[in-house]
Write an enzyme that holds these catalytic residues in place. Structure first.
Site, PDB file in Angstrom:
ATOM      1  N   ASP A  87     -10.071 -15.111 -16.699  1.00 41.40           N
ATOM      2  CA  ASP A  87     -10.936 -15.587 -15.618  1.00 41.40           C
ATOM      3  C   ASP A  87     -12.082 -16.433 -16.177  1.00 41.40           C
ATOM      4  OD1 ASP A  87     -11.616 -15.155 -12.707  1.00 41.40           O
ATOM      5  OD2 ASP A  87     -13.469 -14.400 -13.603  1.00 41.40           O
ATOM      6  N   ASP A 127      -1.963  -1.103  -3.770  1.00 41.94           N
ATOM      7  CA  ASP A 127      -2.193  -0.373  -5.025  1.00 41.94           C
ATOM      8  C   ASP A 127      -1.010  -0.570  -5.974  1.00 41.94           C
ATOM      9  OD1 ASP A 127      -0.235   1.374  -3.911  1.00 41.94           O
ATOM     10  OD2 ASP A 127      -1.822   2.397  -2.801  1.00 41.94           O
ATOM     11  N   GLU A 134      -8.083 -19.618 -16.727  1.00 43.73           N
ATOM     12  CA  GLU A 134      -8.652 -20.305 -15.571  1.00 43.73           C
ATOM     13  C   GLU A 134      -9.805 -21.150 -16.090  1.00 43.73           C
ATOM     14  OE1 GLU A 134     -10.685 -19.577 -11.231  1.00 43.73           O
ATOM     15  OE2 GLU A 134     -11.419 -18.586 -13.018  1.00 43.73           O
ATOM     16  N   ASP A 194      -4.275   3.865   2.752  1.00 44.13           N
ATOM     17  CA  ASP A 194      -5.725   3.659   2.861  1.00 44.13           C
ATOM     18  C   ASP A 194      -6.057   2.218   3.256  1.00 44.13           C
ATOM     19  OD1 ASP A 194      -5.212   2.280   0.550  1.00 44.13           O
ATOM     20  OD2 ASP A 194      -6.720   3.298  -0.675  1.00 44.13           O
ATOM     21  N   ASP A 220       0.847  -1.202   0.000  1.00 46.89           N
ATOM     22  CA  ASP A 220       0.000   0.000   0.000  1.00 46.89           C
ATOM     23  C   ASP A 220       0.879   1.247   0.000  1.00 46.89           C
ATOM     24  OD1 ASP A 220      -2.049   1.817   0.352  1.00 46.89           O
ATOM     25  OD2 ASP A 220      -2.324   1.370   2.494  1.00 46.89           O
TER      26      ASP A 220
HETATM   27  O1  ISL Z   1     -13.535 -19.346  -5.435  1.00 50.15           O
HETATM   28  C1  ISL Z   1     -13.865 -20.464  -5.735  1.00 50.15           C
HETATM   29  C2  ISL Z   1     -14.066 -21.449  -4.690  1.00 50.15           C
HETATM   30  O2  ISL Z   1     -13.949 -20.827  -3.444  1.00 50.15           O
HETATM   31  C3  ISL Z   1     -14.013 -20.886  -7.136  1.00 50.15           C
HETATM   32  O3  ISL Z   1     -15.202 -21.526  -7.326  1.00 50.15           O
HETATM   33  C4  ISL Z   1     -13.929 -19.661  -8.047  1.00 50.15           C
HETATM   34  O4  ISL Z   1     -15.127 -18.994  -7.993  1.00 50.15           O
HETATM   35  C5  ISL Z   1     -13.626 -20.059  -9.461  1.00 50.15           C
HETATM   36  O5  ISL Z   1     -12.329 -20.563  -9.463  1.00 50.15           O
HETATM   37  C6  ISL Z   1     -13.685 -18.835 -10.383  1.00 50.15           C
HETATM   38  O6  ISL Z   1     -12.789 -17.869  -9.877  1.00 50.15           O
HETATM   39  C7  ISL Z   1     -12.566 -16.681 -10.568  1.00 50.15           C
HETATM   40  O7  ISL Z   1     -13.751 -16.021 -10.927  1.00 50.15           O
HETATM   41  C8  ISL Z   1     -14.559 -15.537  -9.870  1.00 50.15           C
HETATM   42  C9  ISL Z   1     -13.770 -14.745  -8.824  1.00 50.15           C
HETATM   43  O8  ISL Z   1     -14.555 -14.543  -7.686  1.00 50.15           O
HETATM   44  C10 ISL Z   1     -12.499 -15.441  -8.446  1.00 50.15           C
HETATM   45  O9  ISL Z   1     -11.758 -14.645  -7.553  1.00 50.15           O
HETATM   46  C11 ISL Z   1     -11.748 -15.727  -9.711  1.00 50.15           C
HETATM   47  O10 ISL Z   1     -10.487 -16.313  -9.480  1.00 50.15           O
HETATM   48  C12 ISL Z   1     -15.589 -14.670 -10.510  1.00 50.15           C
HETATM   49  O11 ISL Z   1     -14.970 -13.746 -11.359  1.00 50.15           O
END
Ligand code: ISL
Length: 538
Positions: A209, A36, A264, A32, A28
């Site tokens: 993601d 960042d 992911e 805050d 940070d």
């Molecule tokens: O966090 C999980 C289990 O606790 C997983 O199911 C997760 O939601 C999954 O891997 C998808 O994750 C990604 O997309 C989500 C976000 O909340 C996560 O931080 C991200 O890594 C939605 O965008």
């Protein structure tokens, strides 16, 4: 089972050790209590010292923070909480100057409900952007359009009824995260533009993601009863996604400098994940979840390696290895909790917990494939104990997101303005488990990570060689890495007792790395200590 050594030149992302930065919790600069981009910049030299080659930075885009940045309201700007575009440009320039690549998150499955696209789409059924999201008419009995379950709250449907326009909209995550409709060509075009925006700014790639979510079965069929309660995001797997990934791959590969995408793919078998590499024409890399969820047991890890080889080798796909991330308890905490459930007492845990985490580091950094280190694992951190009144994440994932302790001062490098506290409590043990104290102690887990990364970099067998699983006593995982004439053996003892190895051929081999030791490399005596991993060269 053996995986052949890579012959030709490898791409940088195959030889790299990645380091995941969760920016809220890294460093940070303005007091805050939330990290960042300028904070990250002040710590880049520390990361270069550690030896990592590439940074993956979790979202810092404009966001109402319903999911701490995974709910994006502007893909092409920095949220003021984290700084601005100039801070980002400076961060990339500094990282590049230190020889580190920068990969950023890209969230293509859903936006924030505050994104102007959704504000527009939800303004009226006639909005030109209505079809940018997934809408369905009410059913006769008033129930949601199908039985899909949202993530986080497994009793919640993946649908929210939008009263003003009288239709349901789809969200695989929170209702504040409506799913984009990639069947709409304008959505695909707009999302491609967001990639170009950052590629033009010089990023080296993306962590995409929930990227297996960008195709949905247009019939939106119910999930089968045998997977009742599993969130649909862990099940969604349809052919059209692969077509979309091929377009994305063409776009990314069209830029000079080996840009890349690691996806992911939150599907629960390695076999399913492997299909998202396509035939070297979809994702460059994909996260593989079974090893992340695997317990600390030799036979389970052996199975993970076998499954990875079986699924990826026929495609010439390059593996990834992840022990922790911002969504799951840190590996040290997971292994400790499992041990406690199996009856490990506190005195034993005090000895074994740290030793397990160190052995896991050696495993992570000696497997064939790209390792991802999650910030703080290199300090041997456990999850923070987050009291109920400080839990802020809808998925309860706060413990692994605790601020990184930088030093042994009372605020551990998180000085805040009056009346402000860091957004989450710091993990226990930070008087010792902090960056400055560990940097000064050659026996620390931080130095172990540094030695393991350096060893990987100077050993072609470890960074690119073949991997052959070997016979080993119960509780021990053994694999041989080979490249050309270089042969390296890795032995990991998952048990809390010493093991005498019958394989006499290893006697006298030089000990390149010992997870339990800070000392100078010695010769291997044939006894593998409790909870230890060693790397040997013939
Ligand atoms: O966090 C999980 C289990 O606790 C997983 O199911 C997760 O939601 C999954 O891997 C998808 O994750 C990604 O997309 C989500 C976000 O909340 C996560 O931080 C991200 O890594 C939605 O965008």
């Amino acid at each position: 089972m053996t995986t052949d050594a890579a012959d030709g030149p490898l791409a940088w992302w195959q030889e790299a050790v990645f380091y995941q930065i969760y920016p809220r919790s890294f460093a940070d600069s303005d007091g805050d209590g939330v990290g960042d981009l300028a904070g990250i910049r002040t710590r880049l030299a520390d990361l270069a010292w550690l030896g990592v080659d590439a940074l993956w930075i979790s979202p810092f885009f404009r966001s109402p923070m319903a999911d701490f940045g995974y709910d994006v309201s502007d893909y092409c700007d920095v949220d003021p909480l984290f700084g601005d575009l100039a801070d980002f440009d400076a961060l990339v320039a500094d990282a590049h100057g230190l020889g580190m690549r920068v990969v950023i998150d890209w969230v293509p499955n859903h936006t924030s409900d505050q994104h102007p696209w959704f504000v527009d789409a939800s303004s009226s059924r006639d909005s030109p952007r209505r079809d940018w999201y997934v809408w369905r008419d009410p059913t006769p009995d008033g129930s949601p359009p199908n039985n899909w379950v949202a993530a986080f709250d497994l009793t919640a449907p993946a649908w929210t009824f939008h009263e003003p326009t009288g239709q349901w909209y789809l969200h695989l995550f929170e209702s504040a995260q409506p799913d984009l409709n990639w069947d709409e060509p304008a959505v695909e075009a707009a999302m491609h533009d967001t990639l170009r925006f950052w590629l033009d700014r010089g990023v080296d790639g993306f962590r995409a993601d929930v990227v297996h979510g960008i195709g949905k079965d247009p019939a939106l069929p119910d999930d089968p009863p045998e997977v009742a309660g599993v969130p649909h995001c862990a099940l969604n797997d349809v052919p059209v996604t692969h077509e979309r990934l091929r377009s994305i791959r063409t776009l990314v590969d069209g830029y000079p400098g080996e840009r890349m995408m690691v996806g992911e793919v939150f599907l629960l078998t390695t076999e399913a994940v492997a299909t998202y590499y396509g035939h070297d024409d979809e994702l460059h890399l994909a996260f593989n979840f079974p090893p992340l969820f695997a317990p600390w047991l030799a036979d389970r890890w052996r199975a993970c390696i076998e499954d990875t080889q079986a699924a990826l080798d026929p495609r010439d796909a390059w593996p990834t290895w992840v022990l922790s991330n911002h969504d799951n308890p840190r590996h040290r905490t997971r292994y400790d909790r499992a041990a406690a459930r199996a009856g490990e007492d506190a005195a034993t845990a005090a000895v074994r917990s740290g030793a397990r985490a160190r052995a896991a580091a050696v495993l992570l950094l000696t497997l064939r494939g790209t390792p991802f280190v999650y910030q703080g694992d290199e300090l041997g951190l456990t999850d923070a104990d987050v009291p109920k009144d400080r839990v802020v994440d809808p998925g309860g994932r706060d413990g692994c997101r605790a601020p990184i302790p930088w030093d042994a001062t009372p605020d551990h490098g998180w000085p805040t303005r009056p009346g402000v506290v860091p957004w989450l409590p710091i993990a226990p043990g930070a008087d010792v488990a902090n960056r400055a104290s560990e940097a000064a102690d050659p026996g620390s887990v931080l130095h172990l990570y540094r030695r393991a990364i350096a060893l990987r970099h100077r050993s072609p067998a470890l960074s690119r060689g073949s991997c052959t699983l070997r016979d080993a006593p119960d509780g021990v995982l053994a694999y041989r890495r080979r490249h050309g004439d270089e042969v390296v053996d890795v032995l990991v003892n998952f048990d809390g007792a010493d093991v005498t190895l019958e394989d006499r051929s290893l006697l006298g081999a030089s000990l390149l790395l010992d997870s339990g030791d800070a000392g100078p490399p010695a010769a291997f005596t044939g006894v593998l200590g409790a909870d230890r991993a060693v790397v040997l060269r013939h």
